[in-house]
Every structure is written in structure tokens, then in C-alpha cells.
Design a protein around this motif. Sequence first.
Motif, PDB file in Angstrom:
ATOM      1  N   TRP A   1      33.469  46.876  65.120  1.00 35.60           N
ATOM      2  CA  TRP A   1      32.040  47.029  65.361  1.00 35.60           C
ATOM      3  C   TRP A   1      31.345  45.782  64.835  1.00 35.60           C
ATOM      4  CZ3 TRP A   1      35.200  50.719  63.174  1.00 35.60           C
ATOM      5  CH2 TRP A   1      35.394  51.904  63.902  1.00 35.60           C
ATOM      6  N   THR A   2      30.384  45.256  65.603  1.00 36.37           N
ATOM      7  CA  THR A   2      29.632  44.079  65.180  1.00 36.37           C
ATOM      8  C   THR A   2      28.141  44.320  65.398  1.00 36.37           C
ATOM      9  OG1 THR A   2      29.680  42.967  67.333  1.00 36.37           O
ATOM     10  CG2 THR A   2      31.539  42.555  65.851  1.00 36.37           C
ATOM     11  N   ASP A   3      27.340  43.458  64.784  1.00 40.57           N
ATOM     12  CA  ASP A   3      25.897  43.485  65.000  1.00 40.57           C
ATOM     13  C   ASP A   3      25.582  42.759  66.309  1.00 40.57           C
ATOM     14  OD1 ASP A   3      24.834  40.457  64.087  1.00 40.57           O
ATOM     15  OD2 ASP A   3      26.737  41.112  63.203  1.00 40.57           O
ATOM     16  N   PRO A   4      24.362  42.888  66.836  1.00 40.12           N
ATOM     17  CA  PRO A   4      24.029  42.257  68.121  1.00 40.12           C
ATOM     18  C   PRO A   4      24.187  40.744  68.130  1.00 40.12           C
ATOM     19  CG  PRO A   4      22.395  43.924  67.567  1.00 40.12           C
ATOM     20  CD  PRO A   4      23.275  43.773  66.362  1.00 40.12           C
ATOM     21  N   ASP A   5      24.035  40.087  66.979  1.00 35.81           N
ATOM     22  CA  ASP A   5      24.150  38.633  66.929  1.00 35.81           C
ATOM     23  C   ASP A   5      25.550  38.158  66.561  1.00 35.81           C
ATOM     24  OD1 ASP A   5      21.405  38.220  67.538  1.00 35.81           O
ATOM     25  OD2 ASP A   5      20.885  38.679  65.452  1.00 35.81           O
ATOM     26  N   ALA A   6      26.482  39.080  66.407  1.00 34.84           N
ATOM     27  CA  ALA A   6      27.873  38.759  66.064  1.00 34.84           C
ATOM     28  C   ALA A   6      27.967  37.917  64.797  1.00 34.84           C
ATOM     29  CB  ALA A   6      28.561  38.046  67.229  1.00 34.84           C
ATOM     30  N   LEU A   7      27.184  38.320  63.796  1.00 41.31           N
ATOM     31  CA  LEU A   7      27.251  37.652  62.498  1.00 41.31           C
ATOM     32  C   LEU A   7      28.366  38.225  61.630  1.00 41.31           C
ATOM     33  CD1 LEU A   7      23.428  37.555  61.603  1.00 41.31           C
ATOM     34  CD2 LEU A   7      24.819  35.660  62.469  1.00 41.31           C
ATOM     35  N   PHE A   8      28.589  39.538  61.756  1.00 41.33           N
ATOM     36  CA  PHE A   8      29.485  40.246  60.843  1.00 41.33           C
ATOM     37  C   PHE A   8      30.240  41.305  61.638  1.00 41.33           C
ATOM     38  CE2 PHE A   8      30.814  42.818  57.256  1.00 41.33           C
ATOM     39  CZ  PHE A   8      30.921  41.904  56.213  1.00 41.33           C
ATOM     40  N   SER A   9      31.354  41.768  61.088  1.00 44.80           N
ATOM     41  CA  SER A   9      32.158  42.775  61.783  1.00 44.80           C
ATOM     42  C   SER A   9      32.737  43.772  60.794  1.00 44.80           C
ATOM     43  CB  SER A   9      33.291  42.108  62.567  1.00 44.80           C
ATOM     44  OG  SER A   9      34.136  41.362  61.693  1.00 44.80           O
ATOM     45  N   VAL A  10      32.948  44.991  61.269  1.00 49.45           N
ATOM     46  CA  VAL A  10      33.638  46.034  60.510  1.00 49.45           C
ATOM     47  C   VAL A  10      34.810  46.493  61.366  1.00 49.45           C
ATOM     48  CG1 VAL A  10      33.497  48.355  59.537  1.00 49.45           C
ATOM     49  CG2 VAL A  10      31.582  46.758  59.252  1.00 49.45           C
ATOM     50  N   HIS A  11      36.018  46.472  60.788  1.00 51.91           N
ATOM     51  CA  HIS A  11      37.243  46.750  61.532  1.00 51.91           C
ATOM     52  C   HIS A  11      37.892  48.034  61.033  1.00 51.91           C
ATOM     53  CE1 HIS A  11      37.687  42.497  63.137  1.00 51.91           C
ATOM     54  NE2 HIS A  11      36.738  42.377  62.213  1.00 51.91           N
ATOM     55  N   ALA A  12      38.485  48.775  61.943  1.00 52.48           N
ATOM     56  CA  ALA A  12      39.343  49.913  61.607  1.00 52.48           C
ATOM     57  C   ALA A  12      40.774  49.514  61.925  1.00 52.48           C
ATOM     58  CB  ALA A  12      38.946  51.151  62.413  1.00 52.48           C
ATOM     59  N   LEU A  13      41.650  49.638  60.922  1.00 45.87           N
ATOM     60  CA  LEU A  13      43.063  49.284  61.073  1.00 45.87           C
ATOM     61  C   LEU A  13      43.909  50.517  60.765  1.00 45.87           C
ATOM     62  CD1 LEU A  13      43.017  45.999  58.937  1.00 45.87           C
ATOM     63  CD2 LEU A  13      42.611  46.197  61.399  1.00 45.87           C
TER      64      LEU A  13
END
Length: 327
Positions: free
Chosen positions: A307-319
Motif C-alpha cells: 500500500w502506498t500514498d497517492p504521491d508514492a512517497l512511502f509504502s507499507v508491505h505485507a509479507l
Amino acid sequence: MTAPLPHLEQTPARIIDRSFLQDVVAGLRAPQKHLSAKYFYDRRGSDLFEQITRLPEYYPTRTELAILDSYGPEIAAGLPPGAALVEFGSGSTAKVRRLLPHLTDLSTYVPIDVSEEFLRSEAEELGRDFPRLRVEPVAADFTKPVTLPDDLRDAPKVGFFPGSTIGNFEPEIAAALLGSFARTLGAGATLIVGIDLVKDKAVLDAAYDDAAGVTAAFNLNLLARINRELGADFDLDAFAHQAFFDENLGRIEMHLVSRRSQLVTVAGVPFHFASGETIHTENSYKYTVPGFRALARGAGWEHARVWTDPDALFSVHALTASTIRRH
């Protein structure tokens, strides 16, 4: 391994943390002087970092929180019922609080942090705010193998590692840390991890060298701590904060730059600084989504969602832990 500090028994009696002293001396003896970023966080350093997270230039904290707010229900939907949520390096509970309202069938929350007093305080406060949640804090260094409470042996495990803290580690060490998390949590476990993304250099440089000078104060506070706890005589006005994004290495570097030629002593041990010489204090690696997927896969994790923010500054990943590597 750091070399033994000579004549350790002759250092001032008020110096209690000898490992801190040994790390500082070993780092300042290196060809590229360096200090470990883990020593930033005394009380003053922690307060300054909290100020940093609220700065207009510093996007990571507010962006990650917005992702957790926006996608909390989706993140929760992918987790097994009755799971134990294990947060590595929990510190403040601000981020897990964004997830907990969505985790209605969570069995237990296990915050892991090296600062036992702060850990207990945060755990007690969280328990009051979420009275139906069982909270079992574990005082430990999450960068080393961690033993979870015995009563969680049969519960499905979910790891939580927000804040892009993994970016502070060299990539091979980050991979080893991910492998350690897999061994702690077990095969089939899920890991939710925050990853800062590669972006425009100007945005990154500003985030680590803000106009108000708070990050500079945070960096220089490390020298103040060494003065106070290790009997050093750093002149803070003789050093300047420097931060920049190295596009070739894909990382922010923070340094303290000597403004002049000078001699500094730490617990009686002398160190010479040439004018312009630096102490390397922190790295913060930034990843692309494919780059982090490859790193995780090499450590035994399969990528499930991002999942990322609209500006693709940061991400959260599920592994998902696919293999458990013992070494």
C-alpha cells in the motif's frame, strides 16, 4: 568485532555503560570516523526526534500514518484470526494504535523494545486504552534473536515493523534482520513493514536537513550525550550537521563535519580531526517496491501486498514467511 579498549579499568568511575564507550572509541578510530545511530536516543534525542516527525519537510511519519488510516481495514482483513501481533522496536505506540481498532479479534499484542522502563509505561497505557487486549511486553534488543512468551506458541504470529527503521541497516544486515524476524515468528507468519521509497533528491535532502535546524540539533545531541556520559570534551559549535542523498548507494547519509582542525578526548583517549573531516552518524536506505521485494524474498519472505500514498512517497508491505533459514 570492536577491539578492546585499553586500560578500561582506568576510565572514570562515573562511566557506567562501557559498551557505549567501547563503540565510540572504536568508531572514532576507524579511517572513516563513525558513531552508531542507536545512541541518538537518550531523553533529549527522543524528544528531538518527536519534533522531527512533525516538521513540514519530514514526510515519512505522517505519510505512513495516513496509509495505516486509509488501508487499515484491508491490512486487517489479510491477517489470521486470533493472531498475536509482535511489534519489533515498538517505542511509542502511536502507529500500532492506528491498526488496533481494525484488529477486532487480535489475541495479544507483544511490544518488543530495549528500553524496559519506557516499554512498560507504554504497555500499561495501551492496556488502559484497549482493556480487552492482552498486552505482553518483552524487554529485548530486536536486532538479536527474541524469545516470545511461551503461552503464544500456538497462536498465529503477525510481525509489525513500521517507520522504515529497516532503512537504517546496510542491505545485507537488513536481509539478516528479516530472516531473524522469520525465525522469531515462525513459518507462515505475516510481517507488516514500513519502507521509505526512492524519490526526488531535493525532497529527501530537505527531510533530513530541515530549515528550522531540528535535525541538526538531533545529530549534534549525540556529541552532547558523549560529553555527558563518557567524559568527552566535544565543542558542539566546532561541528556542523550534514545530510544528503547518495543516488548511487540509494541512501541518505548524515554526518557531523569538523569546522576546524581540533583535538577531542573521550574518557582521556585523544582523537584528532582535520578541518572538514566527518563523523558518519546514520544511513537511511530508500527502496523501490521491486527492490524491497527482492530483498525480502532473499530473506525467506514472499511479498503479498503493498500500500502506498497517492504521491508514492512511502509504502507499507505485507509479507509471508515462506522459509525459515536457521543461519
